[in-house]
Scaffold this active site. Structure first.
Site, short mmCIF file in Angstrom:
data_model
loop_
_atom_site.label_atom_id
_atom_site.label_comp_id
_atom_site.label_asym_id
_atom_site.label_seq_id
_atom_site.Cartn_x
_atom_site.Cartn_y
_atom_site.Cartn_z
CB SER A 91 51.00 65.94 12.74
OG SER A 91 49.66 65.63 12.44
CB THR A 105 49.07 71.59 8.86
OG1 THR A 105 50.47 71.76 8.88
CG2 THR A 105 48.36 72.82 9.40
CB THR A 134 51.03 72.04 12.38
OG1 THR A 134 51.84 70.89 12.14
CG2 THR A 134 51.91 73.27 12.22
NE ARG A 165 59.98 73.56 9.93
CZ ARG A 165 58.76 73.17 9.60
NH1 ARG A 165 57.79 73.17 10.50
NH2 ARG A 165 58.49 72.78 8.37
CB THR A 189 48.56 70.11 5.08
OG1 THR A 189 49.17 69.16 5.97
CG2 THR A 189 47.93 69.37 3.92
N GLY A 190 51.70 69.93 4.69
CA GLY A 190 52.86 69.27 4.09
C GLY A 190 54.14 70.00 4.48
N1 GLY Z 1 53.07 72.36 7.17
C1 GLY Z 1 53.48 72.27 8.50
C2 GLY Z 1 54.91 72.44 8.71
O1 GLY Z 1 55.72 72.17 7.83
O2 GLY Z 1 55.28 72.87 9.78
#
Ligand code: GLY
Length: 297
Positions: free
Chosen positions: A53, A152, A170, A180, A203-204
């Site tokens: 990730s 992340t 990330t 995106r 993060t998330g």
């Molecule tokens: N938190 C990382 C993402 O959604 O790209």
């Protein structure tokens, strides 16, 4: 350590936060800045192909391209550098730092970020590993097998001068639409820092985090006097009560105040973070919403 000395502290997200913290902690113990420590720490998962990730080895977008987001916030100067949707350069946080130091800008995106990095001497390489390619090919034939990889690395550091730095990196949500961009390179959402107050990172699911300016919100809660743990829990509580459906997915936050106190909280079970003090790194489970809702009423 003399009683008046400022203790270096590092906190970062997920299991790969341990090597990141250990590297950052070494630099801080040698008297390095929180900026140098944060960059070198975040480089660890960026260069580890087992981390799916972040950086090299990150899972790709729907077109099979690895696109990286990263940022650095150096609080003493309010220096900001970020890259979004950058391909081909694993050390995305180092490119973000170069944006901060070598340009008048805060963020470069897409192909122009890659061209900038190459011009600055960064090595270009294939970021899609055979393992990540295989998972992408499996997803193409079974798109119902949702992959919720969006972990992340967010790292916060305080150095012996008391200066604060926040950094993120990330590959974003796996199988995302090309182009995106999530929360991680966005100041105020994925990261924020104020040398007089503290720092935070998230993060998330980026789409949730950026709707709530998570990191800015938490630092402002610190400014209002909240300890970092309660600032993190208050943020998750606010989001969870406002959008209960978001608690079915992972959002987690970490915080560090200028006194060196830390906090962490998540929407659901499973979040872990690394904390380094005095050269020792320990992993901790992040308190999660149903748990601290039960405990705090
Ligand atoms: N938190 C990382 C993402 O959604 O790209």
């Amino acid at each position: 350590m003399p009683s008046h000395a400022i203790e270096p502290v590092v906190i970062s997200t997920w299991w790969f936060g341990r090597p990141a913290n250990e590297r950052a902690g070494e630099i801080l113990l040698q008297g390095g800045s929180a900026l140098d420590a944060a960059e070198a720490g975040v480089n660890m998962p960026e260069l580890d192909p087992k981390v799916t990730s972040v950086g090299k080895g990150g899972l790709p977008n729907a077109a099979g391209e690895v696109e990286l987001d990263a940022a650095v916030y150096w609080a003493p100067t309010r220096g900001v550098g970020a890259v979004a949707g950058m391909r081909g350069i694993a050390r995305a946080v180092s490119v973000a730092r170069r944006v901060m130091e070598a340009t008048p800008h805060c963020m470069l995106a897409g192909e122009a970020a890659r061209v900038f990095a190459v011009g600055q001497g960064f090595e270009e390489e294939e970021l899609l590993t055979p393992t990540a390619r295989q998972r992408w090919e499996e997803w193409k034939v079974r798109p119902d097998l949702a992959e919720k990889s969006h972990d992340t690395i967010g790292l916060l550091a305080r150095d012996a001068n008391g200066d604060l730095c926040a950094a993120t990196s990330t590959s974003g949500l796996a199988w995302k639409l090309p182009g995106r961009v999530g929360d991680s390179p966005l100041v105020g959402s994925g990261l924020y820092a104020d040398n007089a107050v503290g720092a935070a990172a998230a993060t998330g699911i980026g789409e949730y985090i950026l709707r709530y300016c998570a990191s800015f919100w938490i630092v402002e809660a610190l400014r209002a006097g909240a300890p970092p743990q309660s600032a993190c829990e208050s943020f998750i509580r606010w989001m969870a009560e406002d959008q209960p459906a978001y608690t079915e997915d992972m959002v987690a936050v970490i915080a560090l105040n200028r006194e060196g106190e830390t906090g962490a909280a998540a929407t659901k079970e499973g979040f872990e973070y690394a904390l380094t003090r005095g050269g020792e790194t320990r992993m901790h489970a992040g308190p999660y919403w149903p748990e601290f809702r039960r405990n705090n009423g």
